[in-house]
Design an enzyme around this catalytic site. Sequence first.
Site, mmCIF file in Angstrom:
data_model
loop_
_atom_site.group_PDB
_atom_site.id
_atom_site.type_symbol
_atom_site.label_atom_id
_atom_site.label_comp_id
_atom_site.label_asym_id
_atom_site.label_seq_id
_atom_site.Cartn_x
_atom_site.Cartn_y
_atom_site.Cartn_z
ATOM 1 N N SER A 185 110.994 -13.144 69.431
ATOM 2 C CA SER A 185 110.127 -12.723 68.336
ATOM 3 C C SER A 185 109.365 -13.889 67.726
ATOM 4 C CB SER A 185 110.956 -12.034 67.242
ATOM 5 O OG SER A 185 111.443 -10.796 67.701
ATOM 6 N N HIS A 227 100.548 -2.885 64.721
ATOM 7 C CA HIS A 227 101.182 -4.100 65.234
ATOM 8 C C HIS A 227 102.555 -3.776 65.811
ATOM 9 C CE1 HIS A 227 102.451 -8.260 65.616
ATOM 10 N NE2 HIS A 227 103.566 -7.941 64.983
ATOM 11 N N SER A 228 103.311 -2.969 65.112
ATOM 12 C CA SER A 228 104.613 -2.494 65.578
ATOM 13 C C SER A 228 104.954 -1.253 64.766
ATOM 14 C CB SER A 228 105.696 -3.569 65.392
ATOM 15 O OG SER A 228 106.003 -3.738 64.016
ATOM 16 N N GLU A 230 107.257 7.537 69.701
ATOM 17 C CA GLU A 230 107.722 8.776 69.057
ATOM 18 C C GLU A 230 109.243 8.767 68.887
ATOM 19 O OE1 GLU A 230 106.258 11.813 71.599
ATOM 20 O OE2 GLU A 230 104.177 11.669 70.904
#
Length: 464
Positions: A227, A356-357, A141
């Site tokens: 990443s 996923h993100s 959030e």
Amino acid sequence: MRKFVTIFSLFKSRKSFSGWLHPNSPRCSNQLHPNFRNLTKNCDLLLSPLSSLSSHRFFSTTMGNPLQDQDIDFPGGRVEFIPEMKFISESVEERIPCYRVLDDNGQPLVGHNFVQVSKEVAVKMYTDMVTLRSMDTIFYEAQRQGRISFYVTAIGEEAINIASAAALAMDDVVFPQYREAGVLLWRGFTLQEFANQLFSNKYDNGKGRQMPAHYGSNKHNYFTIASTIATQISHAVGAAYSLKMDKKDACAVTYFGDGGSSEGDFHAALNFAAVTEAPVIFICRNNGWAISTPISDQFRSDGVVVKGQSYGVRSIRVDGNDALAIYSAVQAARKMSITEERPILIEALTYRVGHHSTSDDSTKYRPASEIEWWRVARDPVARLRNWLQNNGWWNDRAESELINNLRHQLLHTIQVAESVEKPPLAEAFRDVYDVPPSNLREQEQWLKEIVKEQPQEYPPNVSV
């Protein structure tokens, strides 16, 4: 020199060498040249430092048995000859079964076999799973509010995170992907430390030089997340081999998704681990999707578990939404990995309930009804809670207190992390060179001048 190479090649197979050349062998007791017989008296002494060069599970060709028409004693084991031309099928008739302890409602299966968990460990596993989910919800959030730039959740995969961490020891070295914040949480990384990293303030371990949710902690034996997909898998094997050479009572553990198993790093790592007999545990979170790519578009094999056998790695498929099954499997894997000096592959079947993100909208490539079904029917948190309640170890009051306390703690950590100034700009140019080269010093000076000229373009709490 050629004679030495021939002798050395025989030394590499202890079984064959001792069988053919040992002085007490009937084959050679009275037939060897005296000088050569003296050499064989020191056979065990010579073989000792070479024992690590050959596998203790696979011996080289046994020279003591002449080649038979029926088979060949090839390196790795005896291979049978057949007159029929027969290709190996591209798929097995039956899929590899999946180990589980609790059903979807938290009830133990009949004939279940699992490692007993104490009340203290079980309750901590559950509270950490709830903490991880609360953390994901509130930090997600915060990203949507523009307070942080990026976030990735583990919603639906909490059991893999927490239960696997509970089965490991603190000396075990962890090489995560980017959905294993729960492992770090279990090891003692605080909510404030998570928030500091997400907001890239001066207390961030990475000094603000990493993307949000790319944690790392030397104190907790948790290598910094990268990443790049699957690069950590081969790193883990190298670390495991080092632990083996140092005779440490520990193993390396690496996590990755089904998409990571499609990378070359995965295959190289498994082969390297098998050949070096490195104490490493590969934990694959097969959640069905590599961002928007389903597993049906990634491979035709029976998931990931079968790939372990191809490389000579002992493997198991586990219900990734069953915390007790994950705990039992990882604890057993750790014991085998260290005591038997072998790699283990665990394929945990689960589902990525979240996107996923924060850069992804998964409803664009999978139906919302599918997501909702997994969220409700296969929820790993609810499953473990039901089991705890059936044991009398948890109740509604404890649940309510936990949720309320977590919300207050998380909101407070965000406020604190936001109020702390950013790392000095100079930190962006540190920790690479012992003495920064001239071009790097010029870039640092140029950046400082730009920030001073255009302060409105940068956060006000950046120290120049």
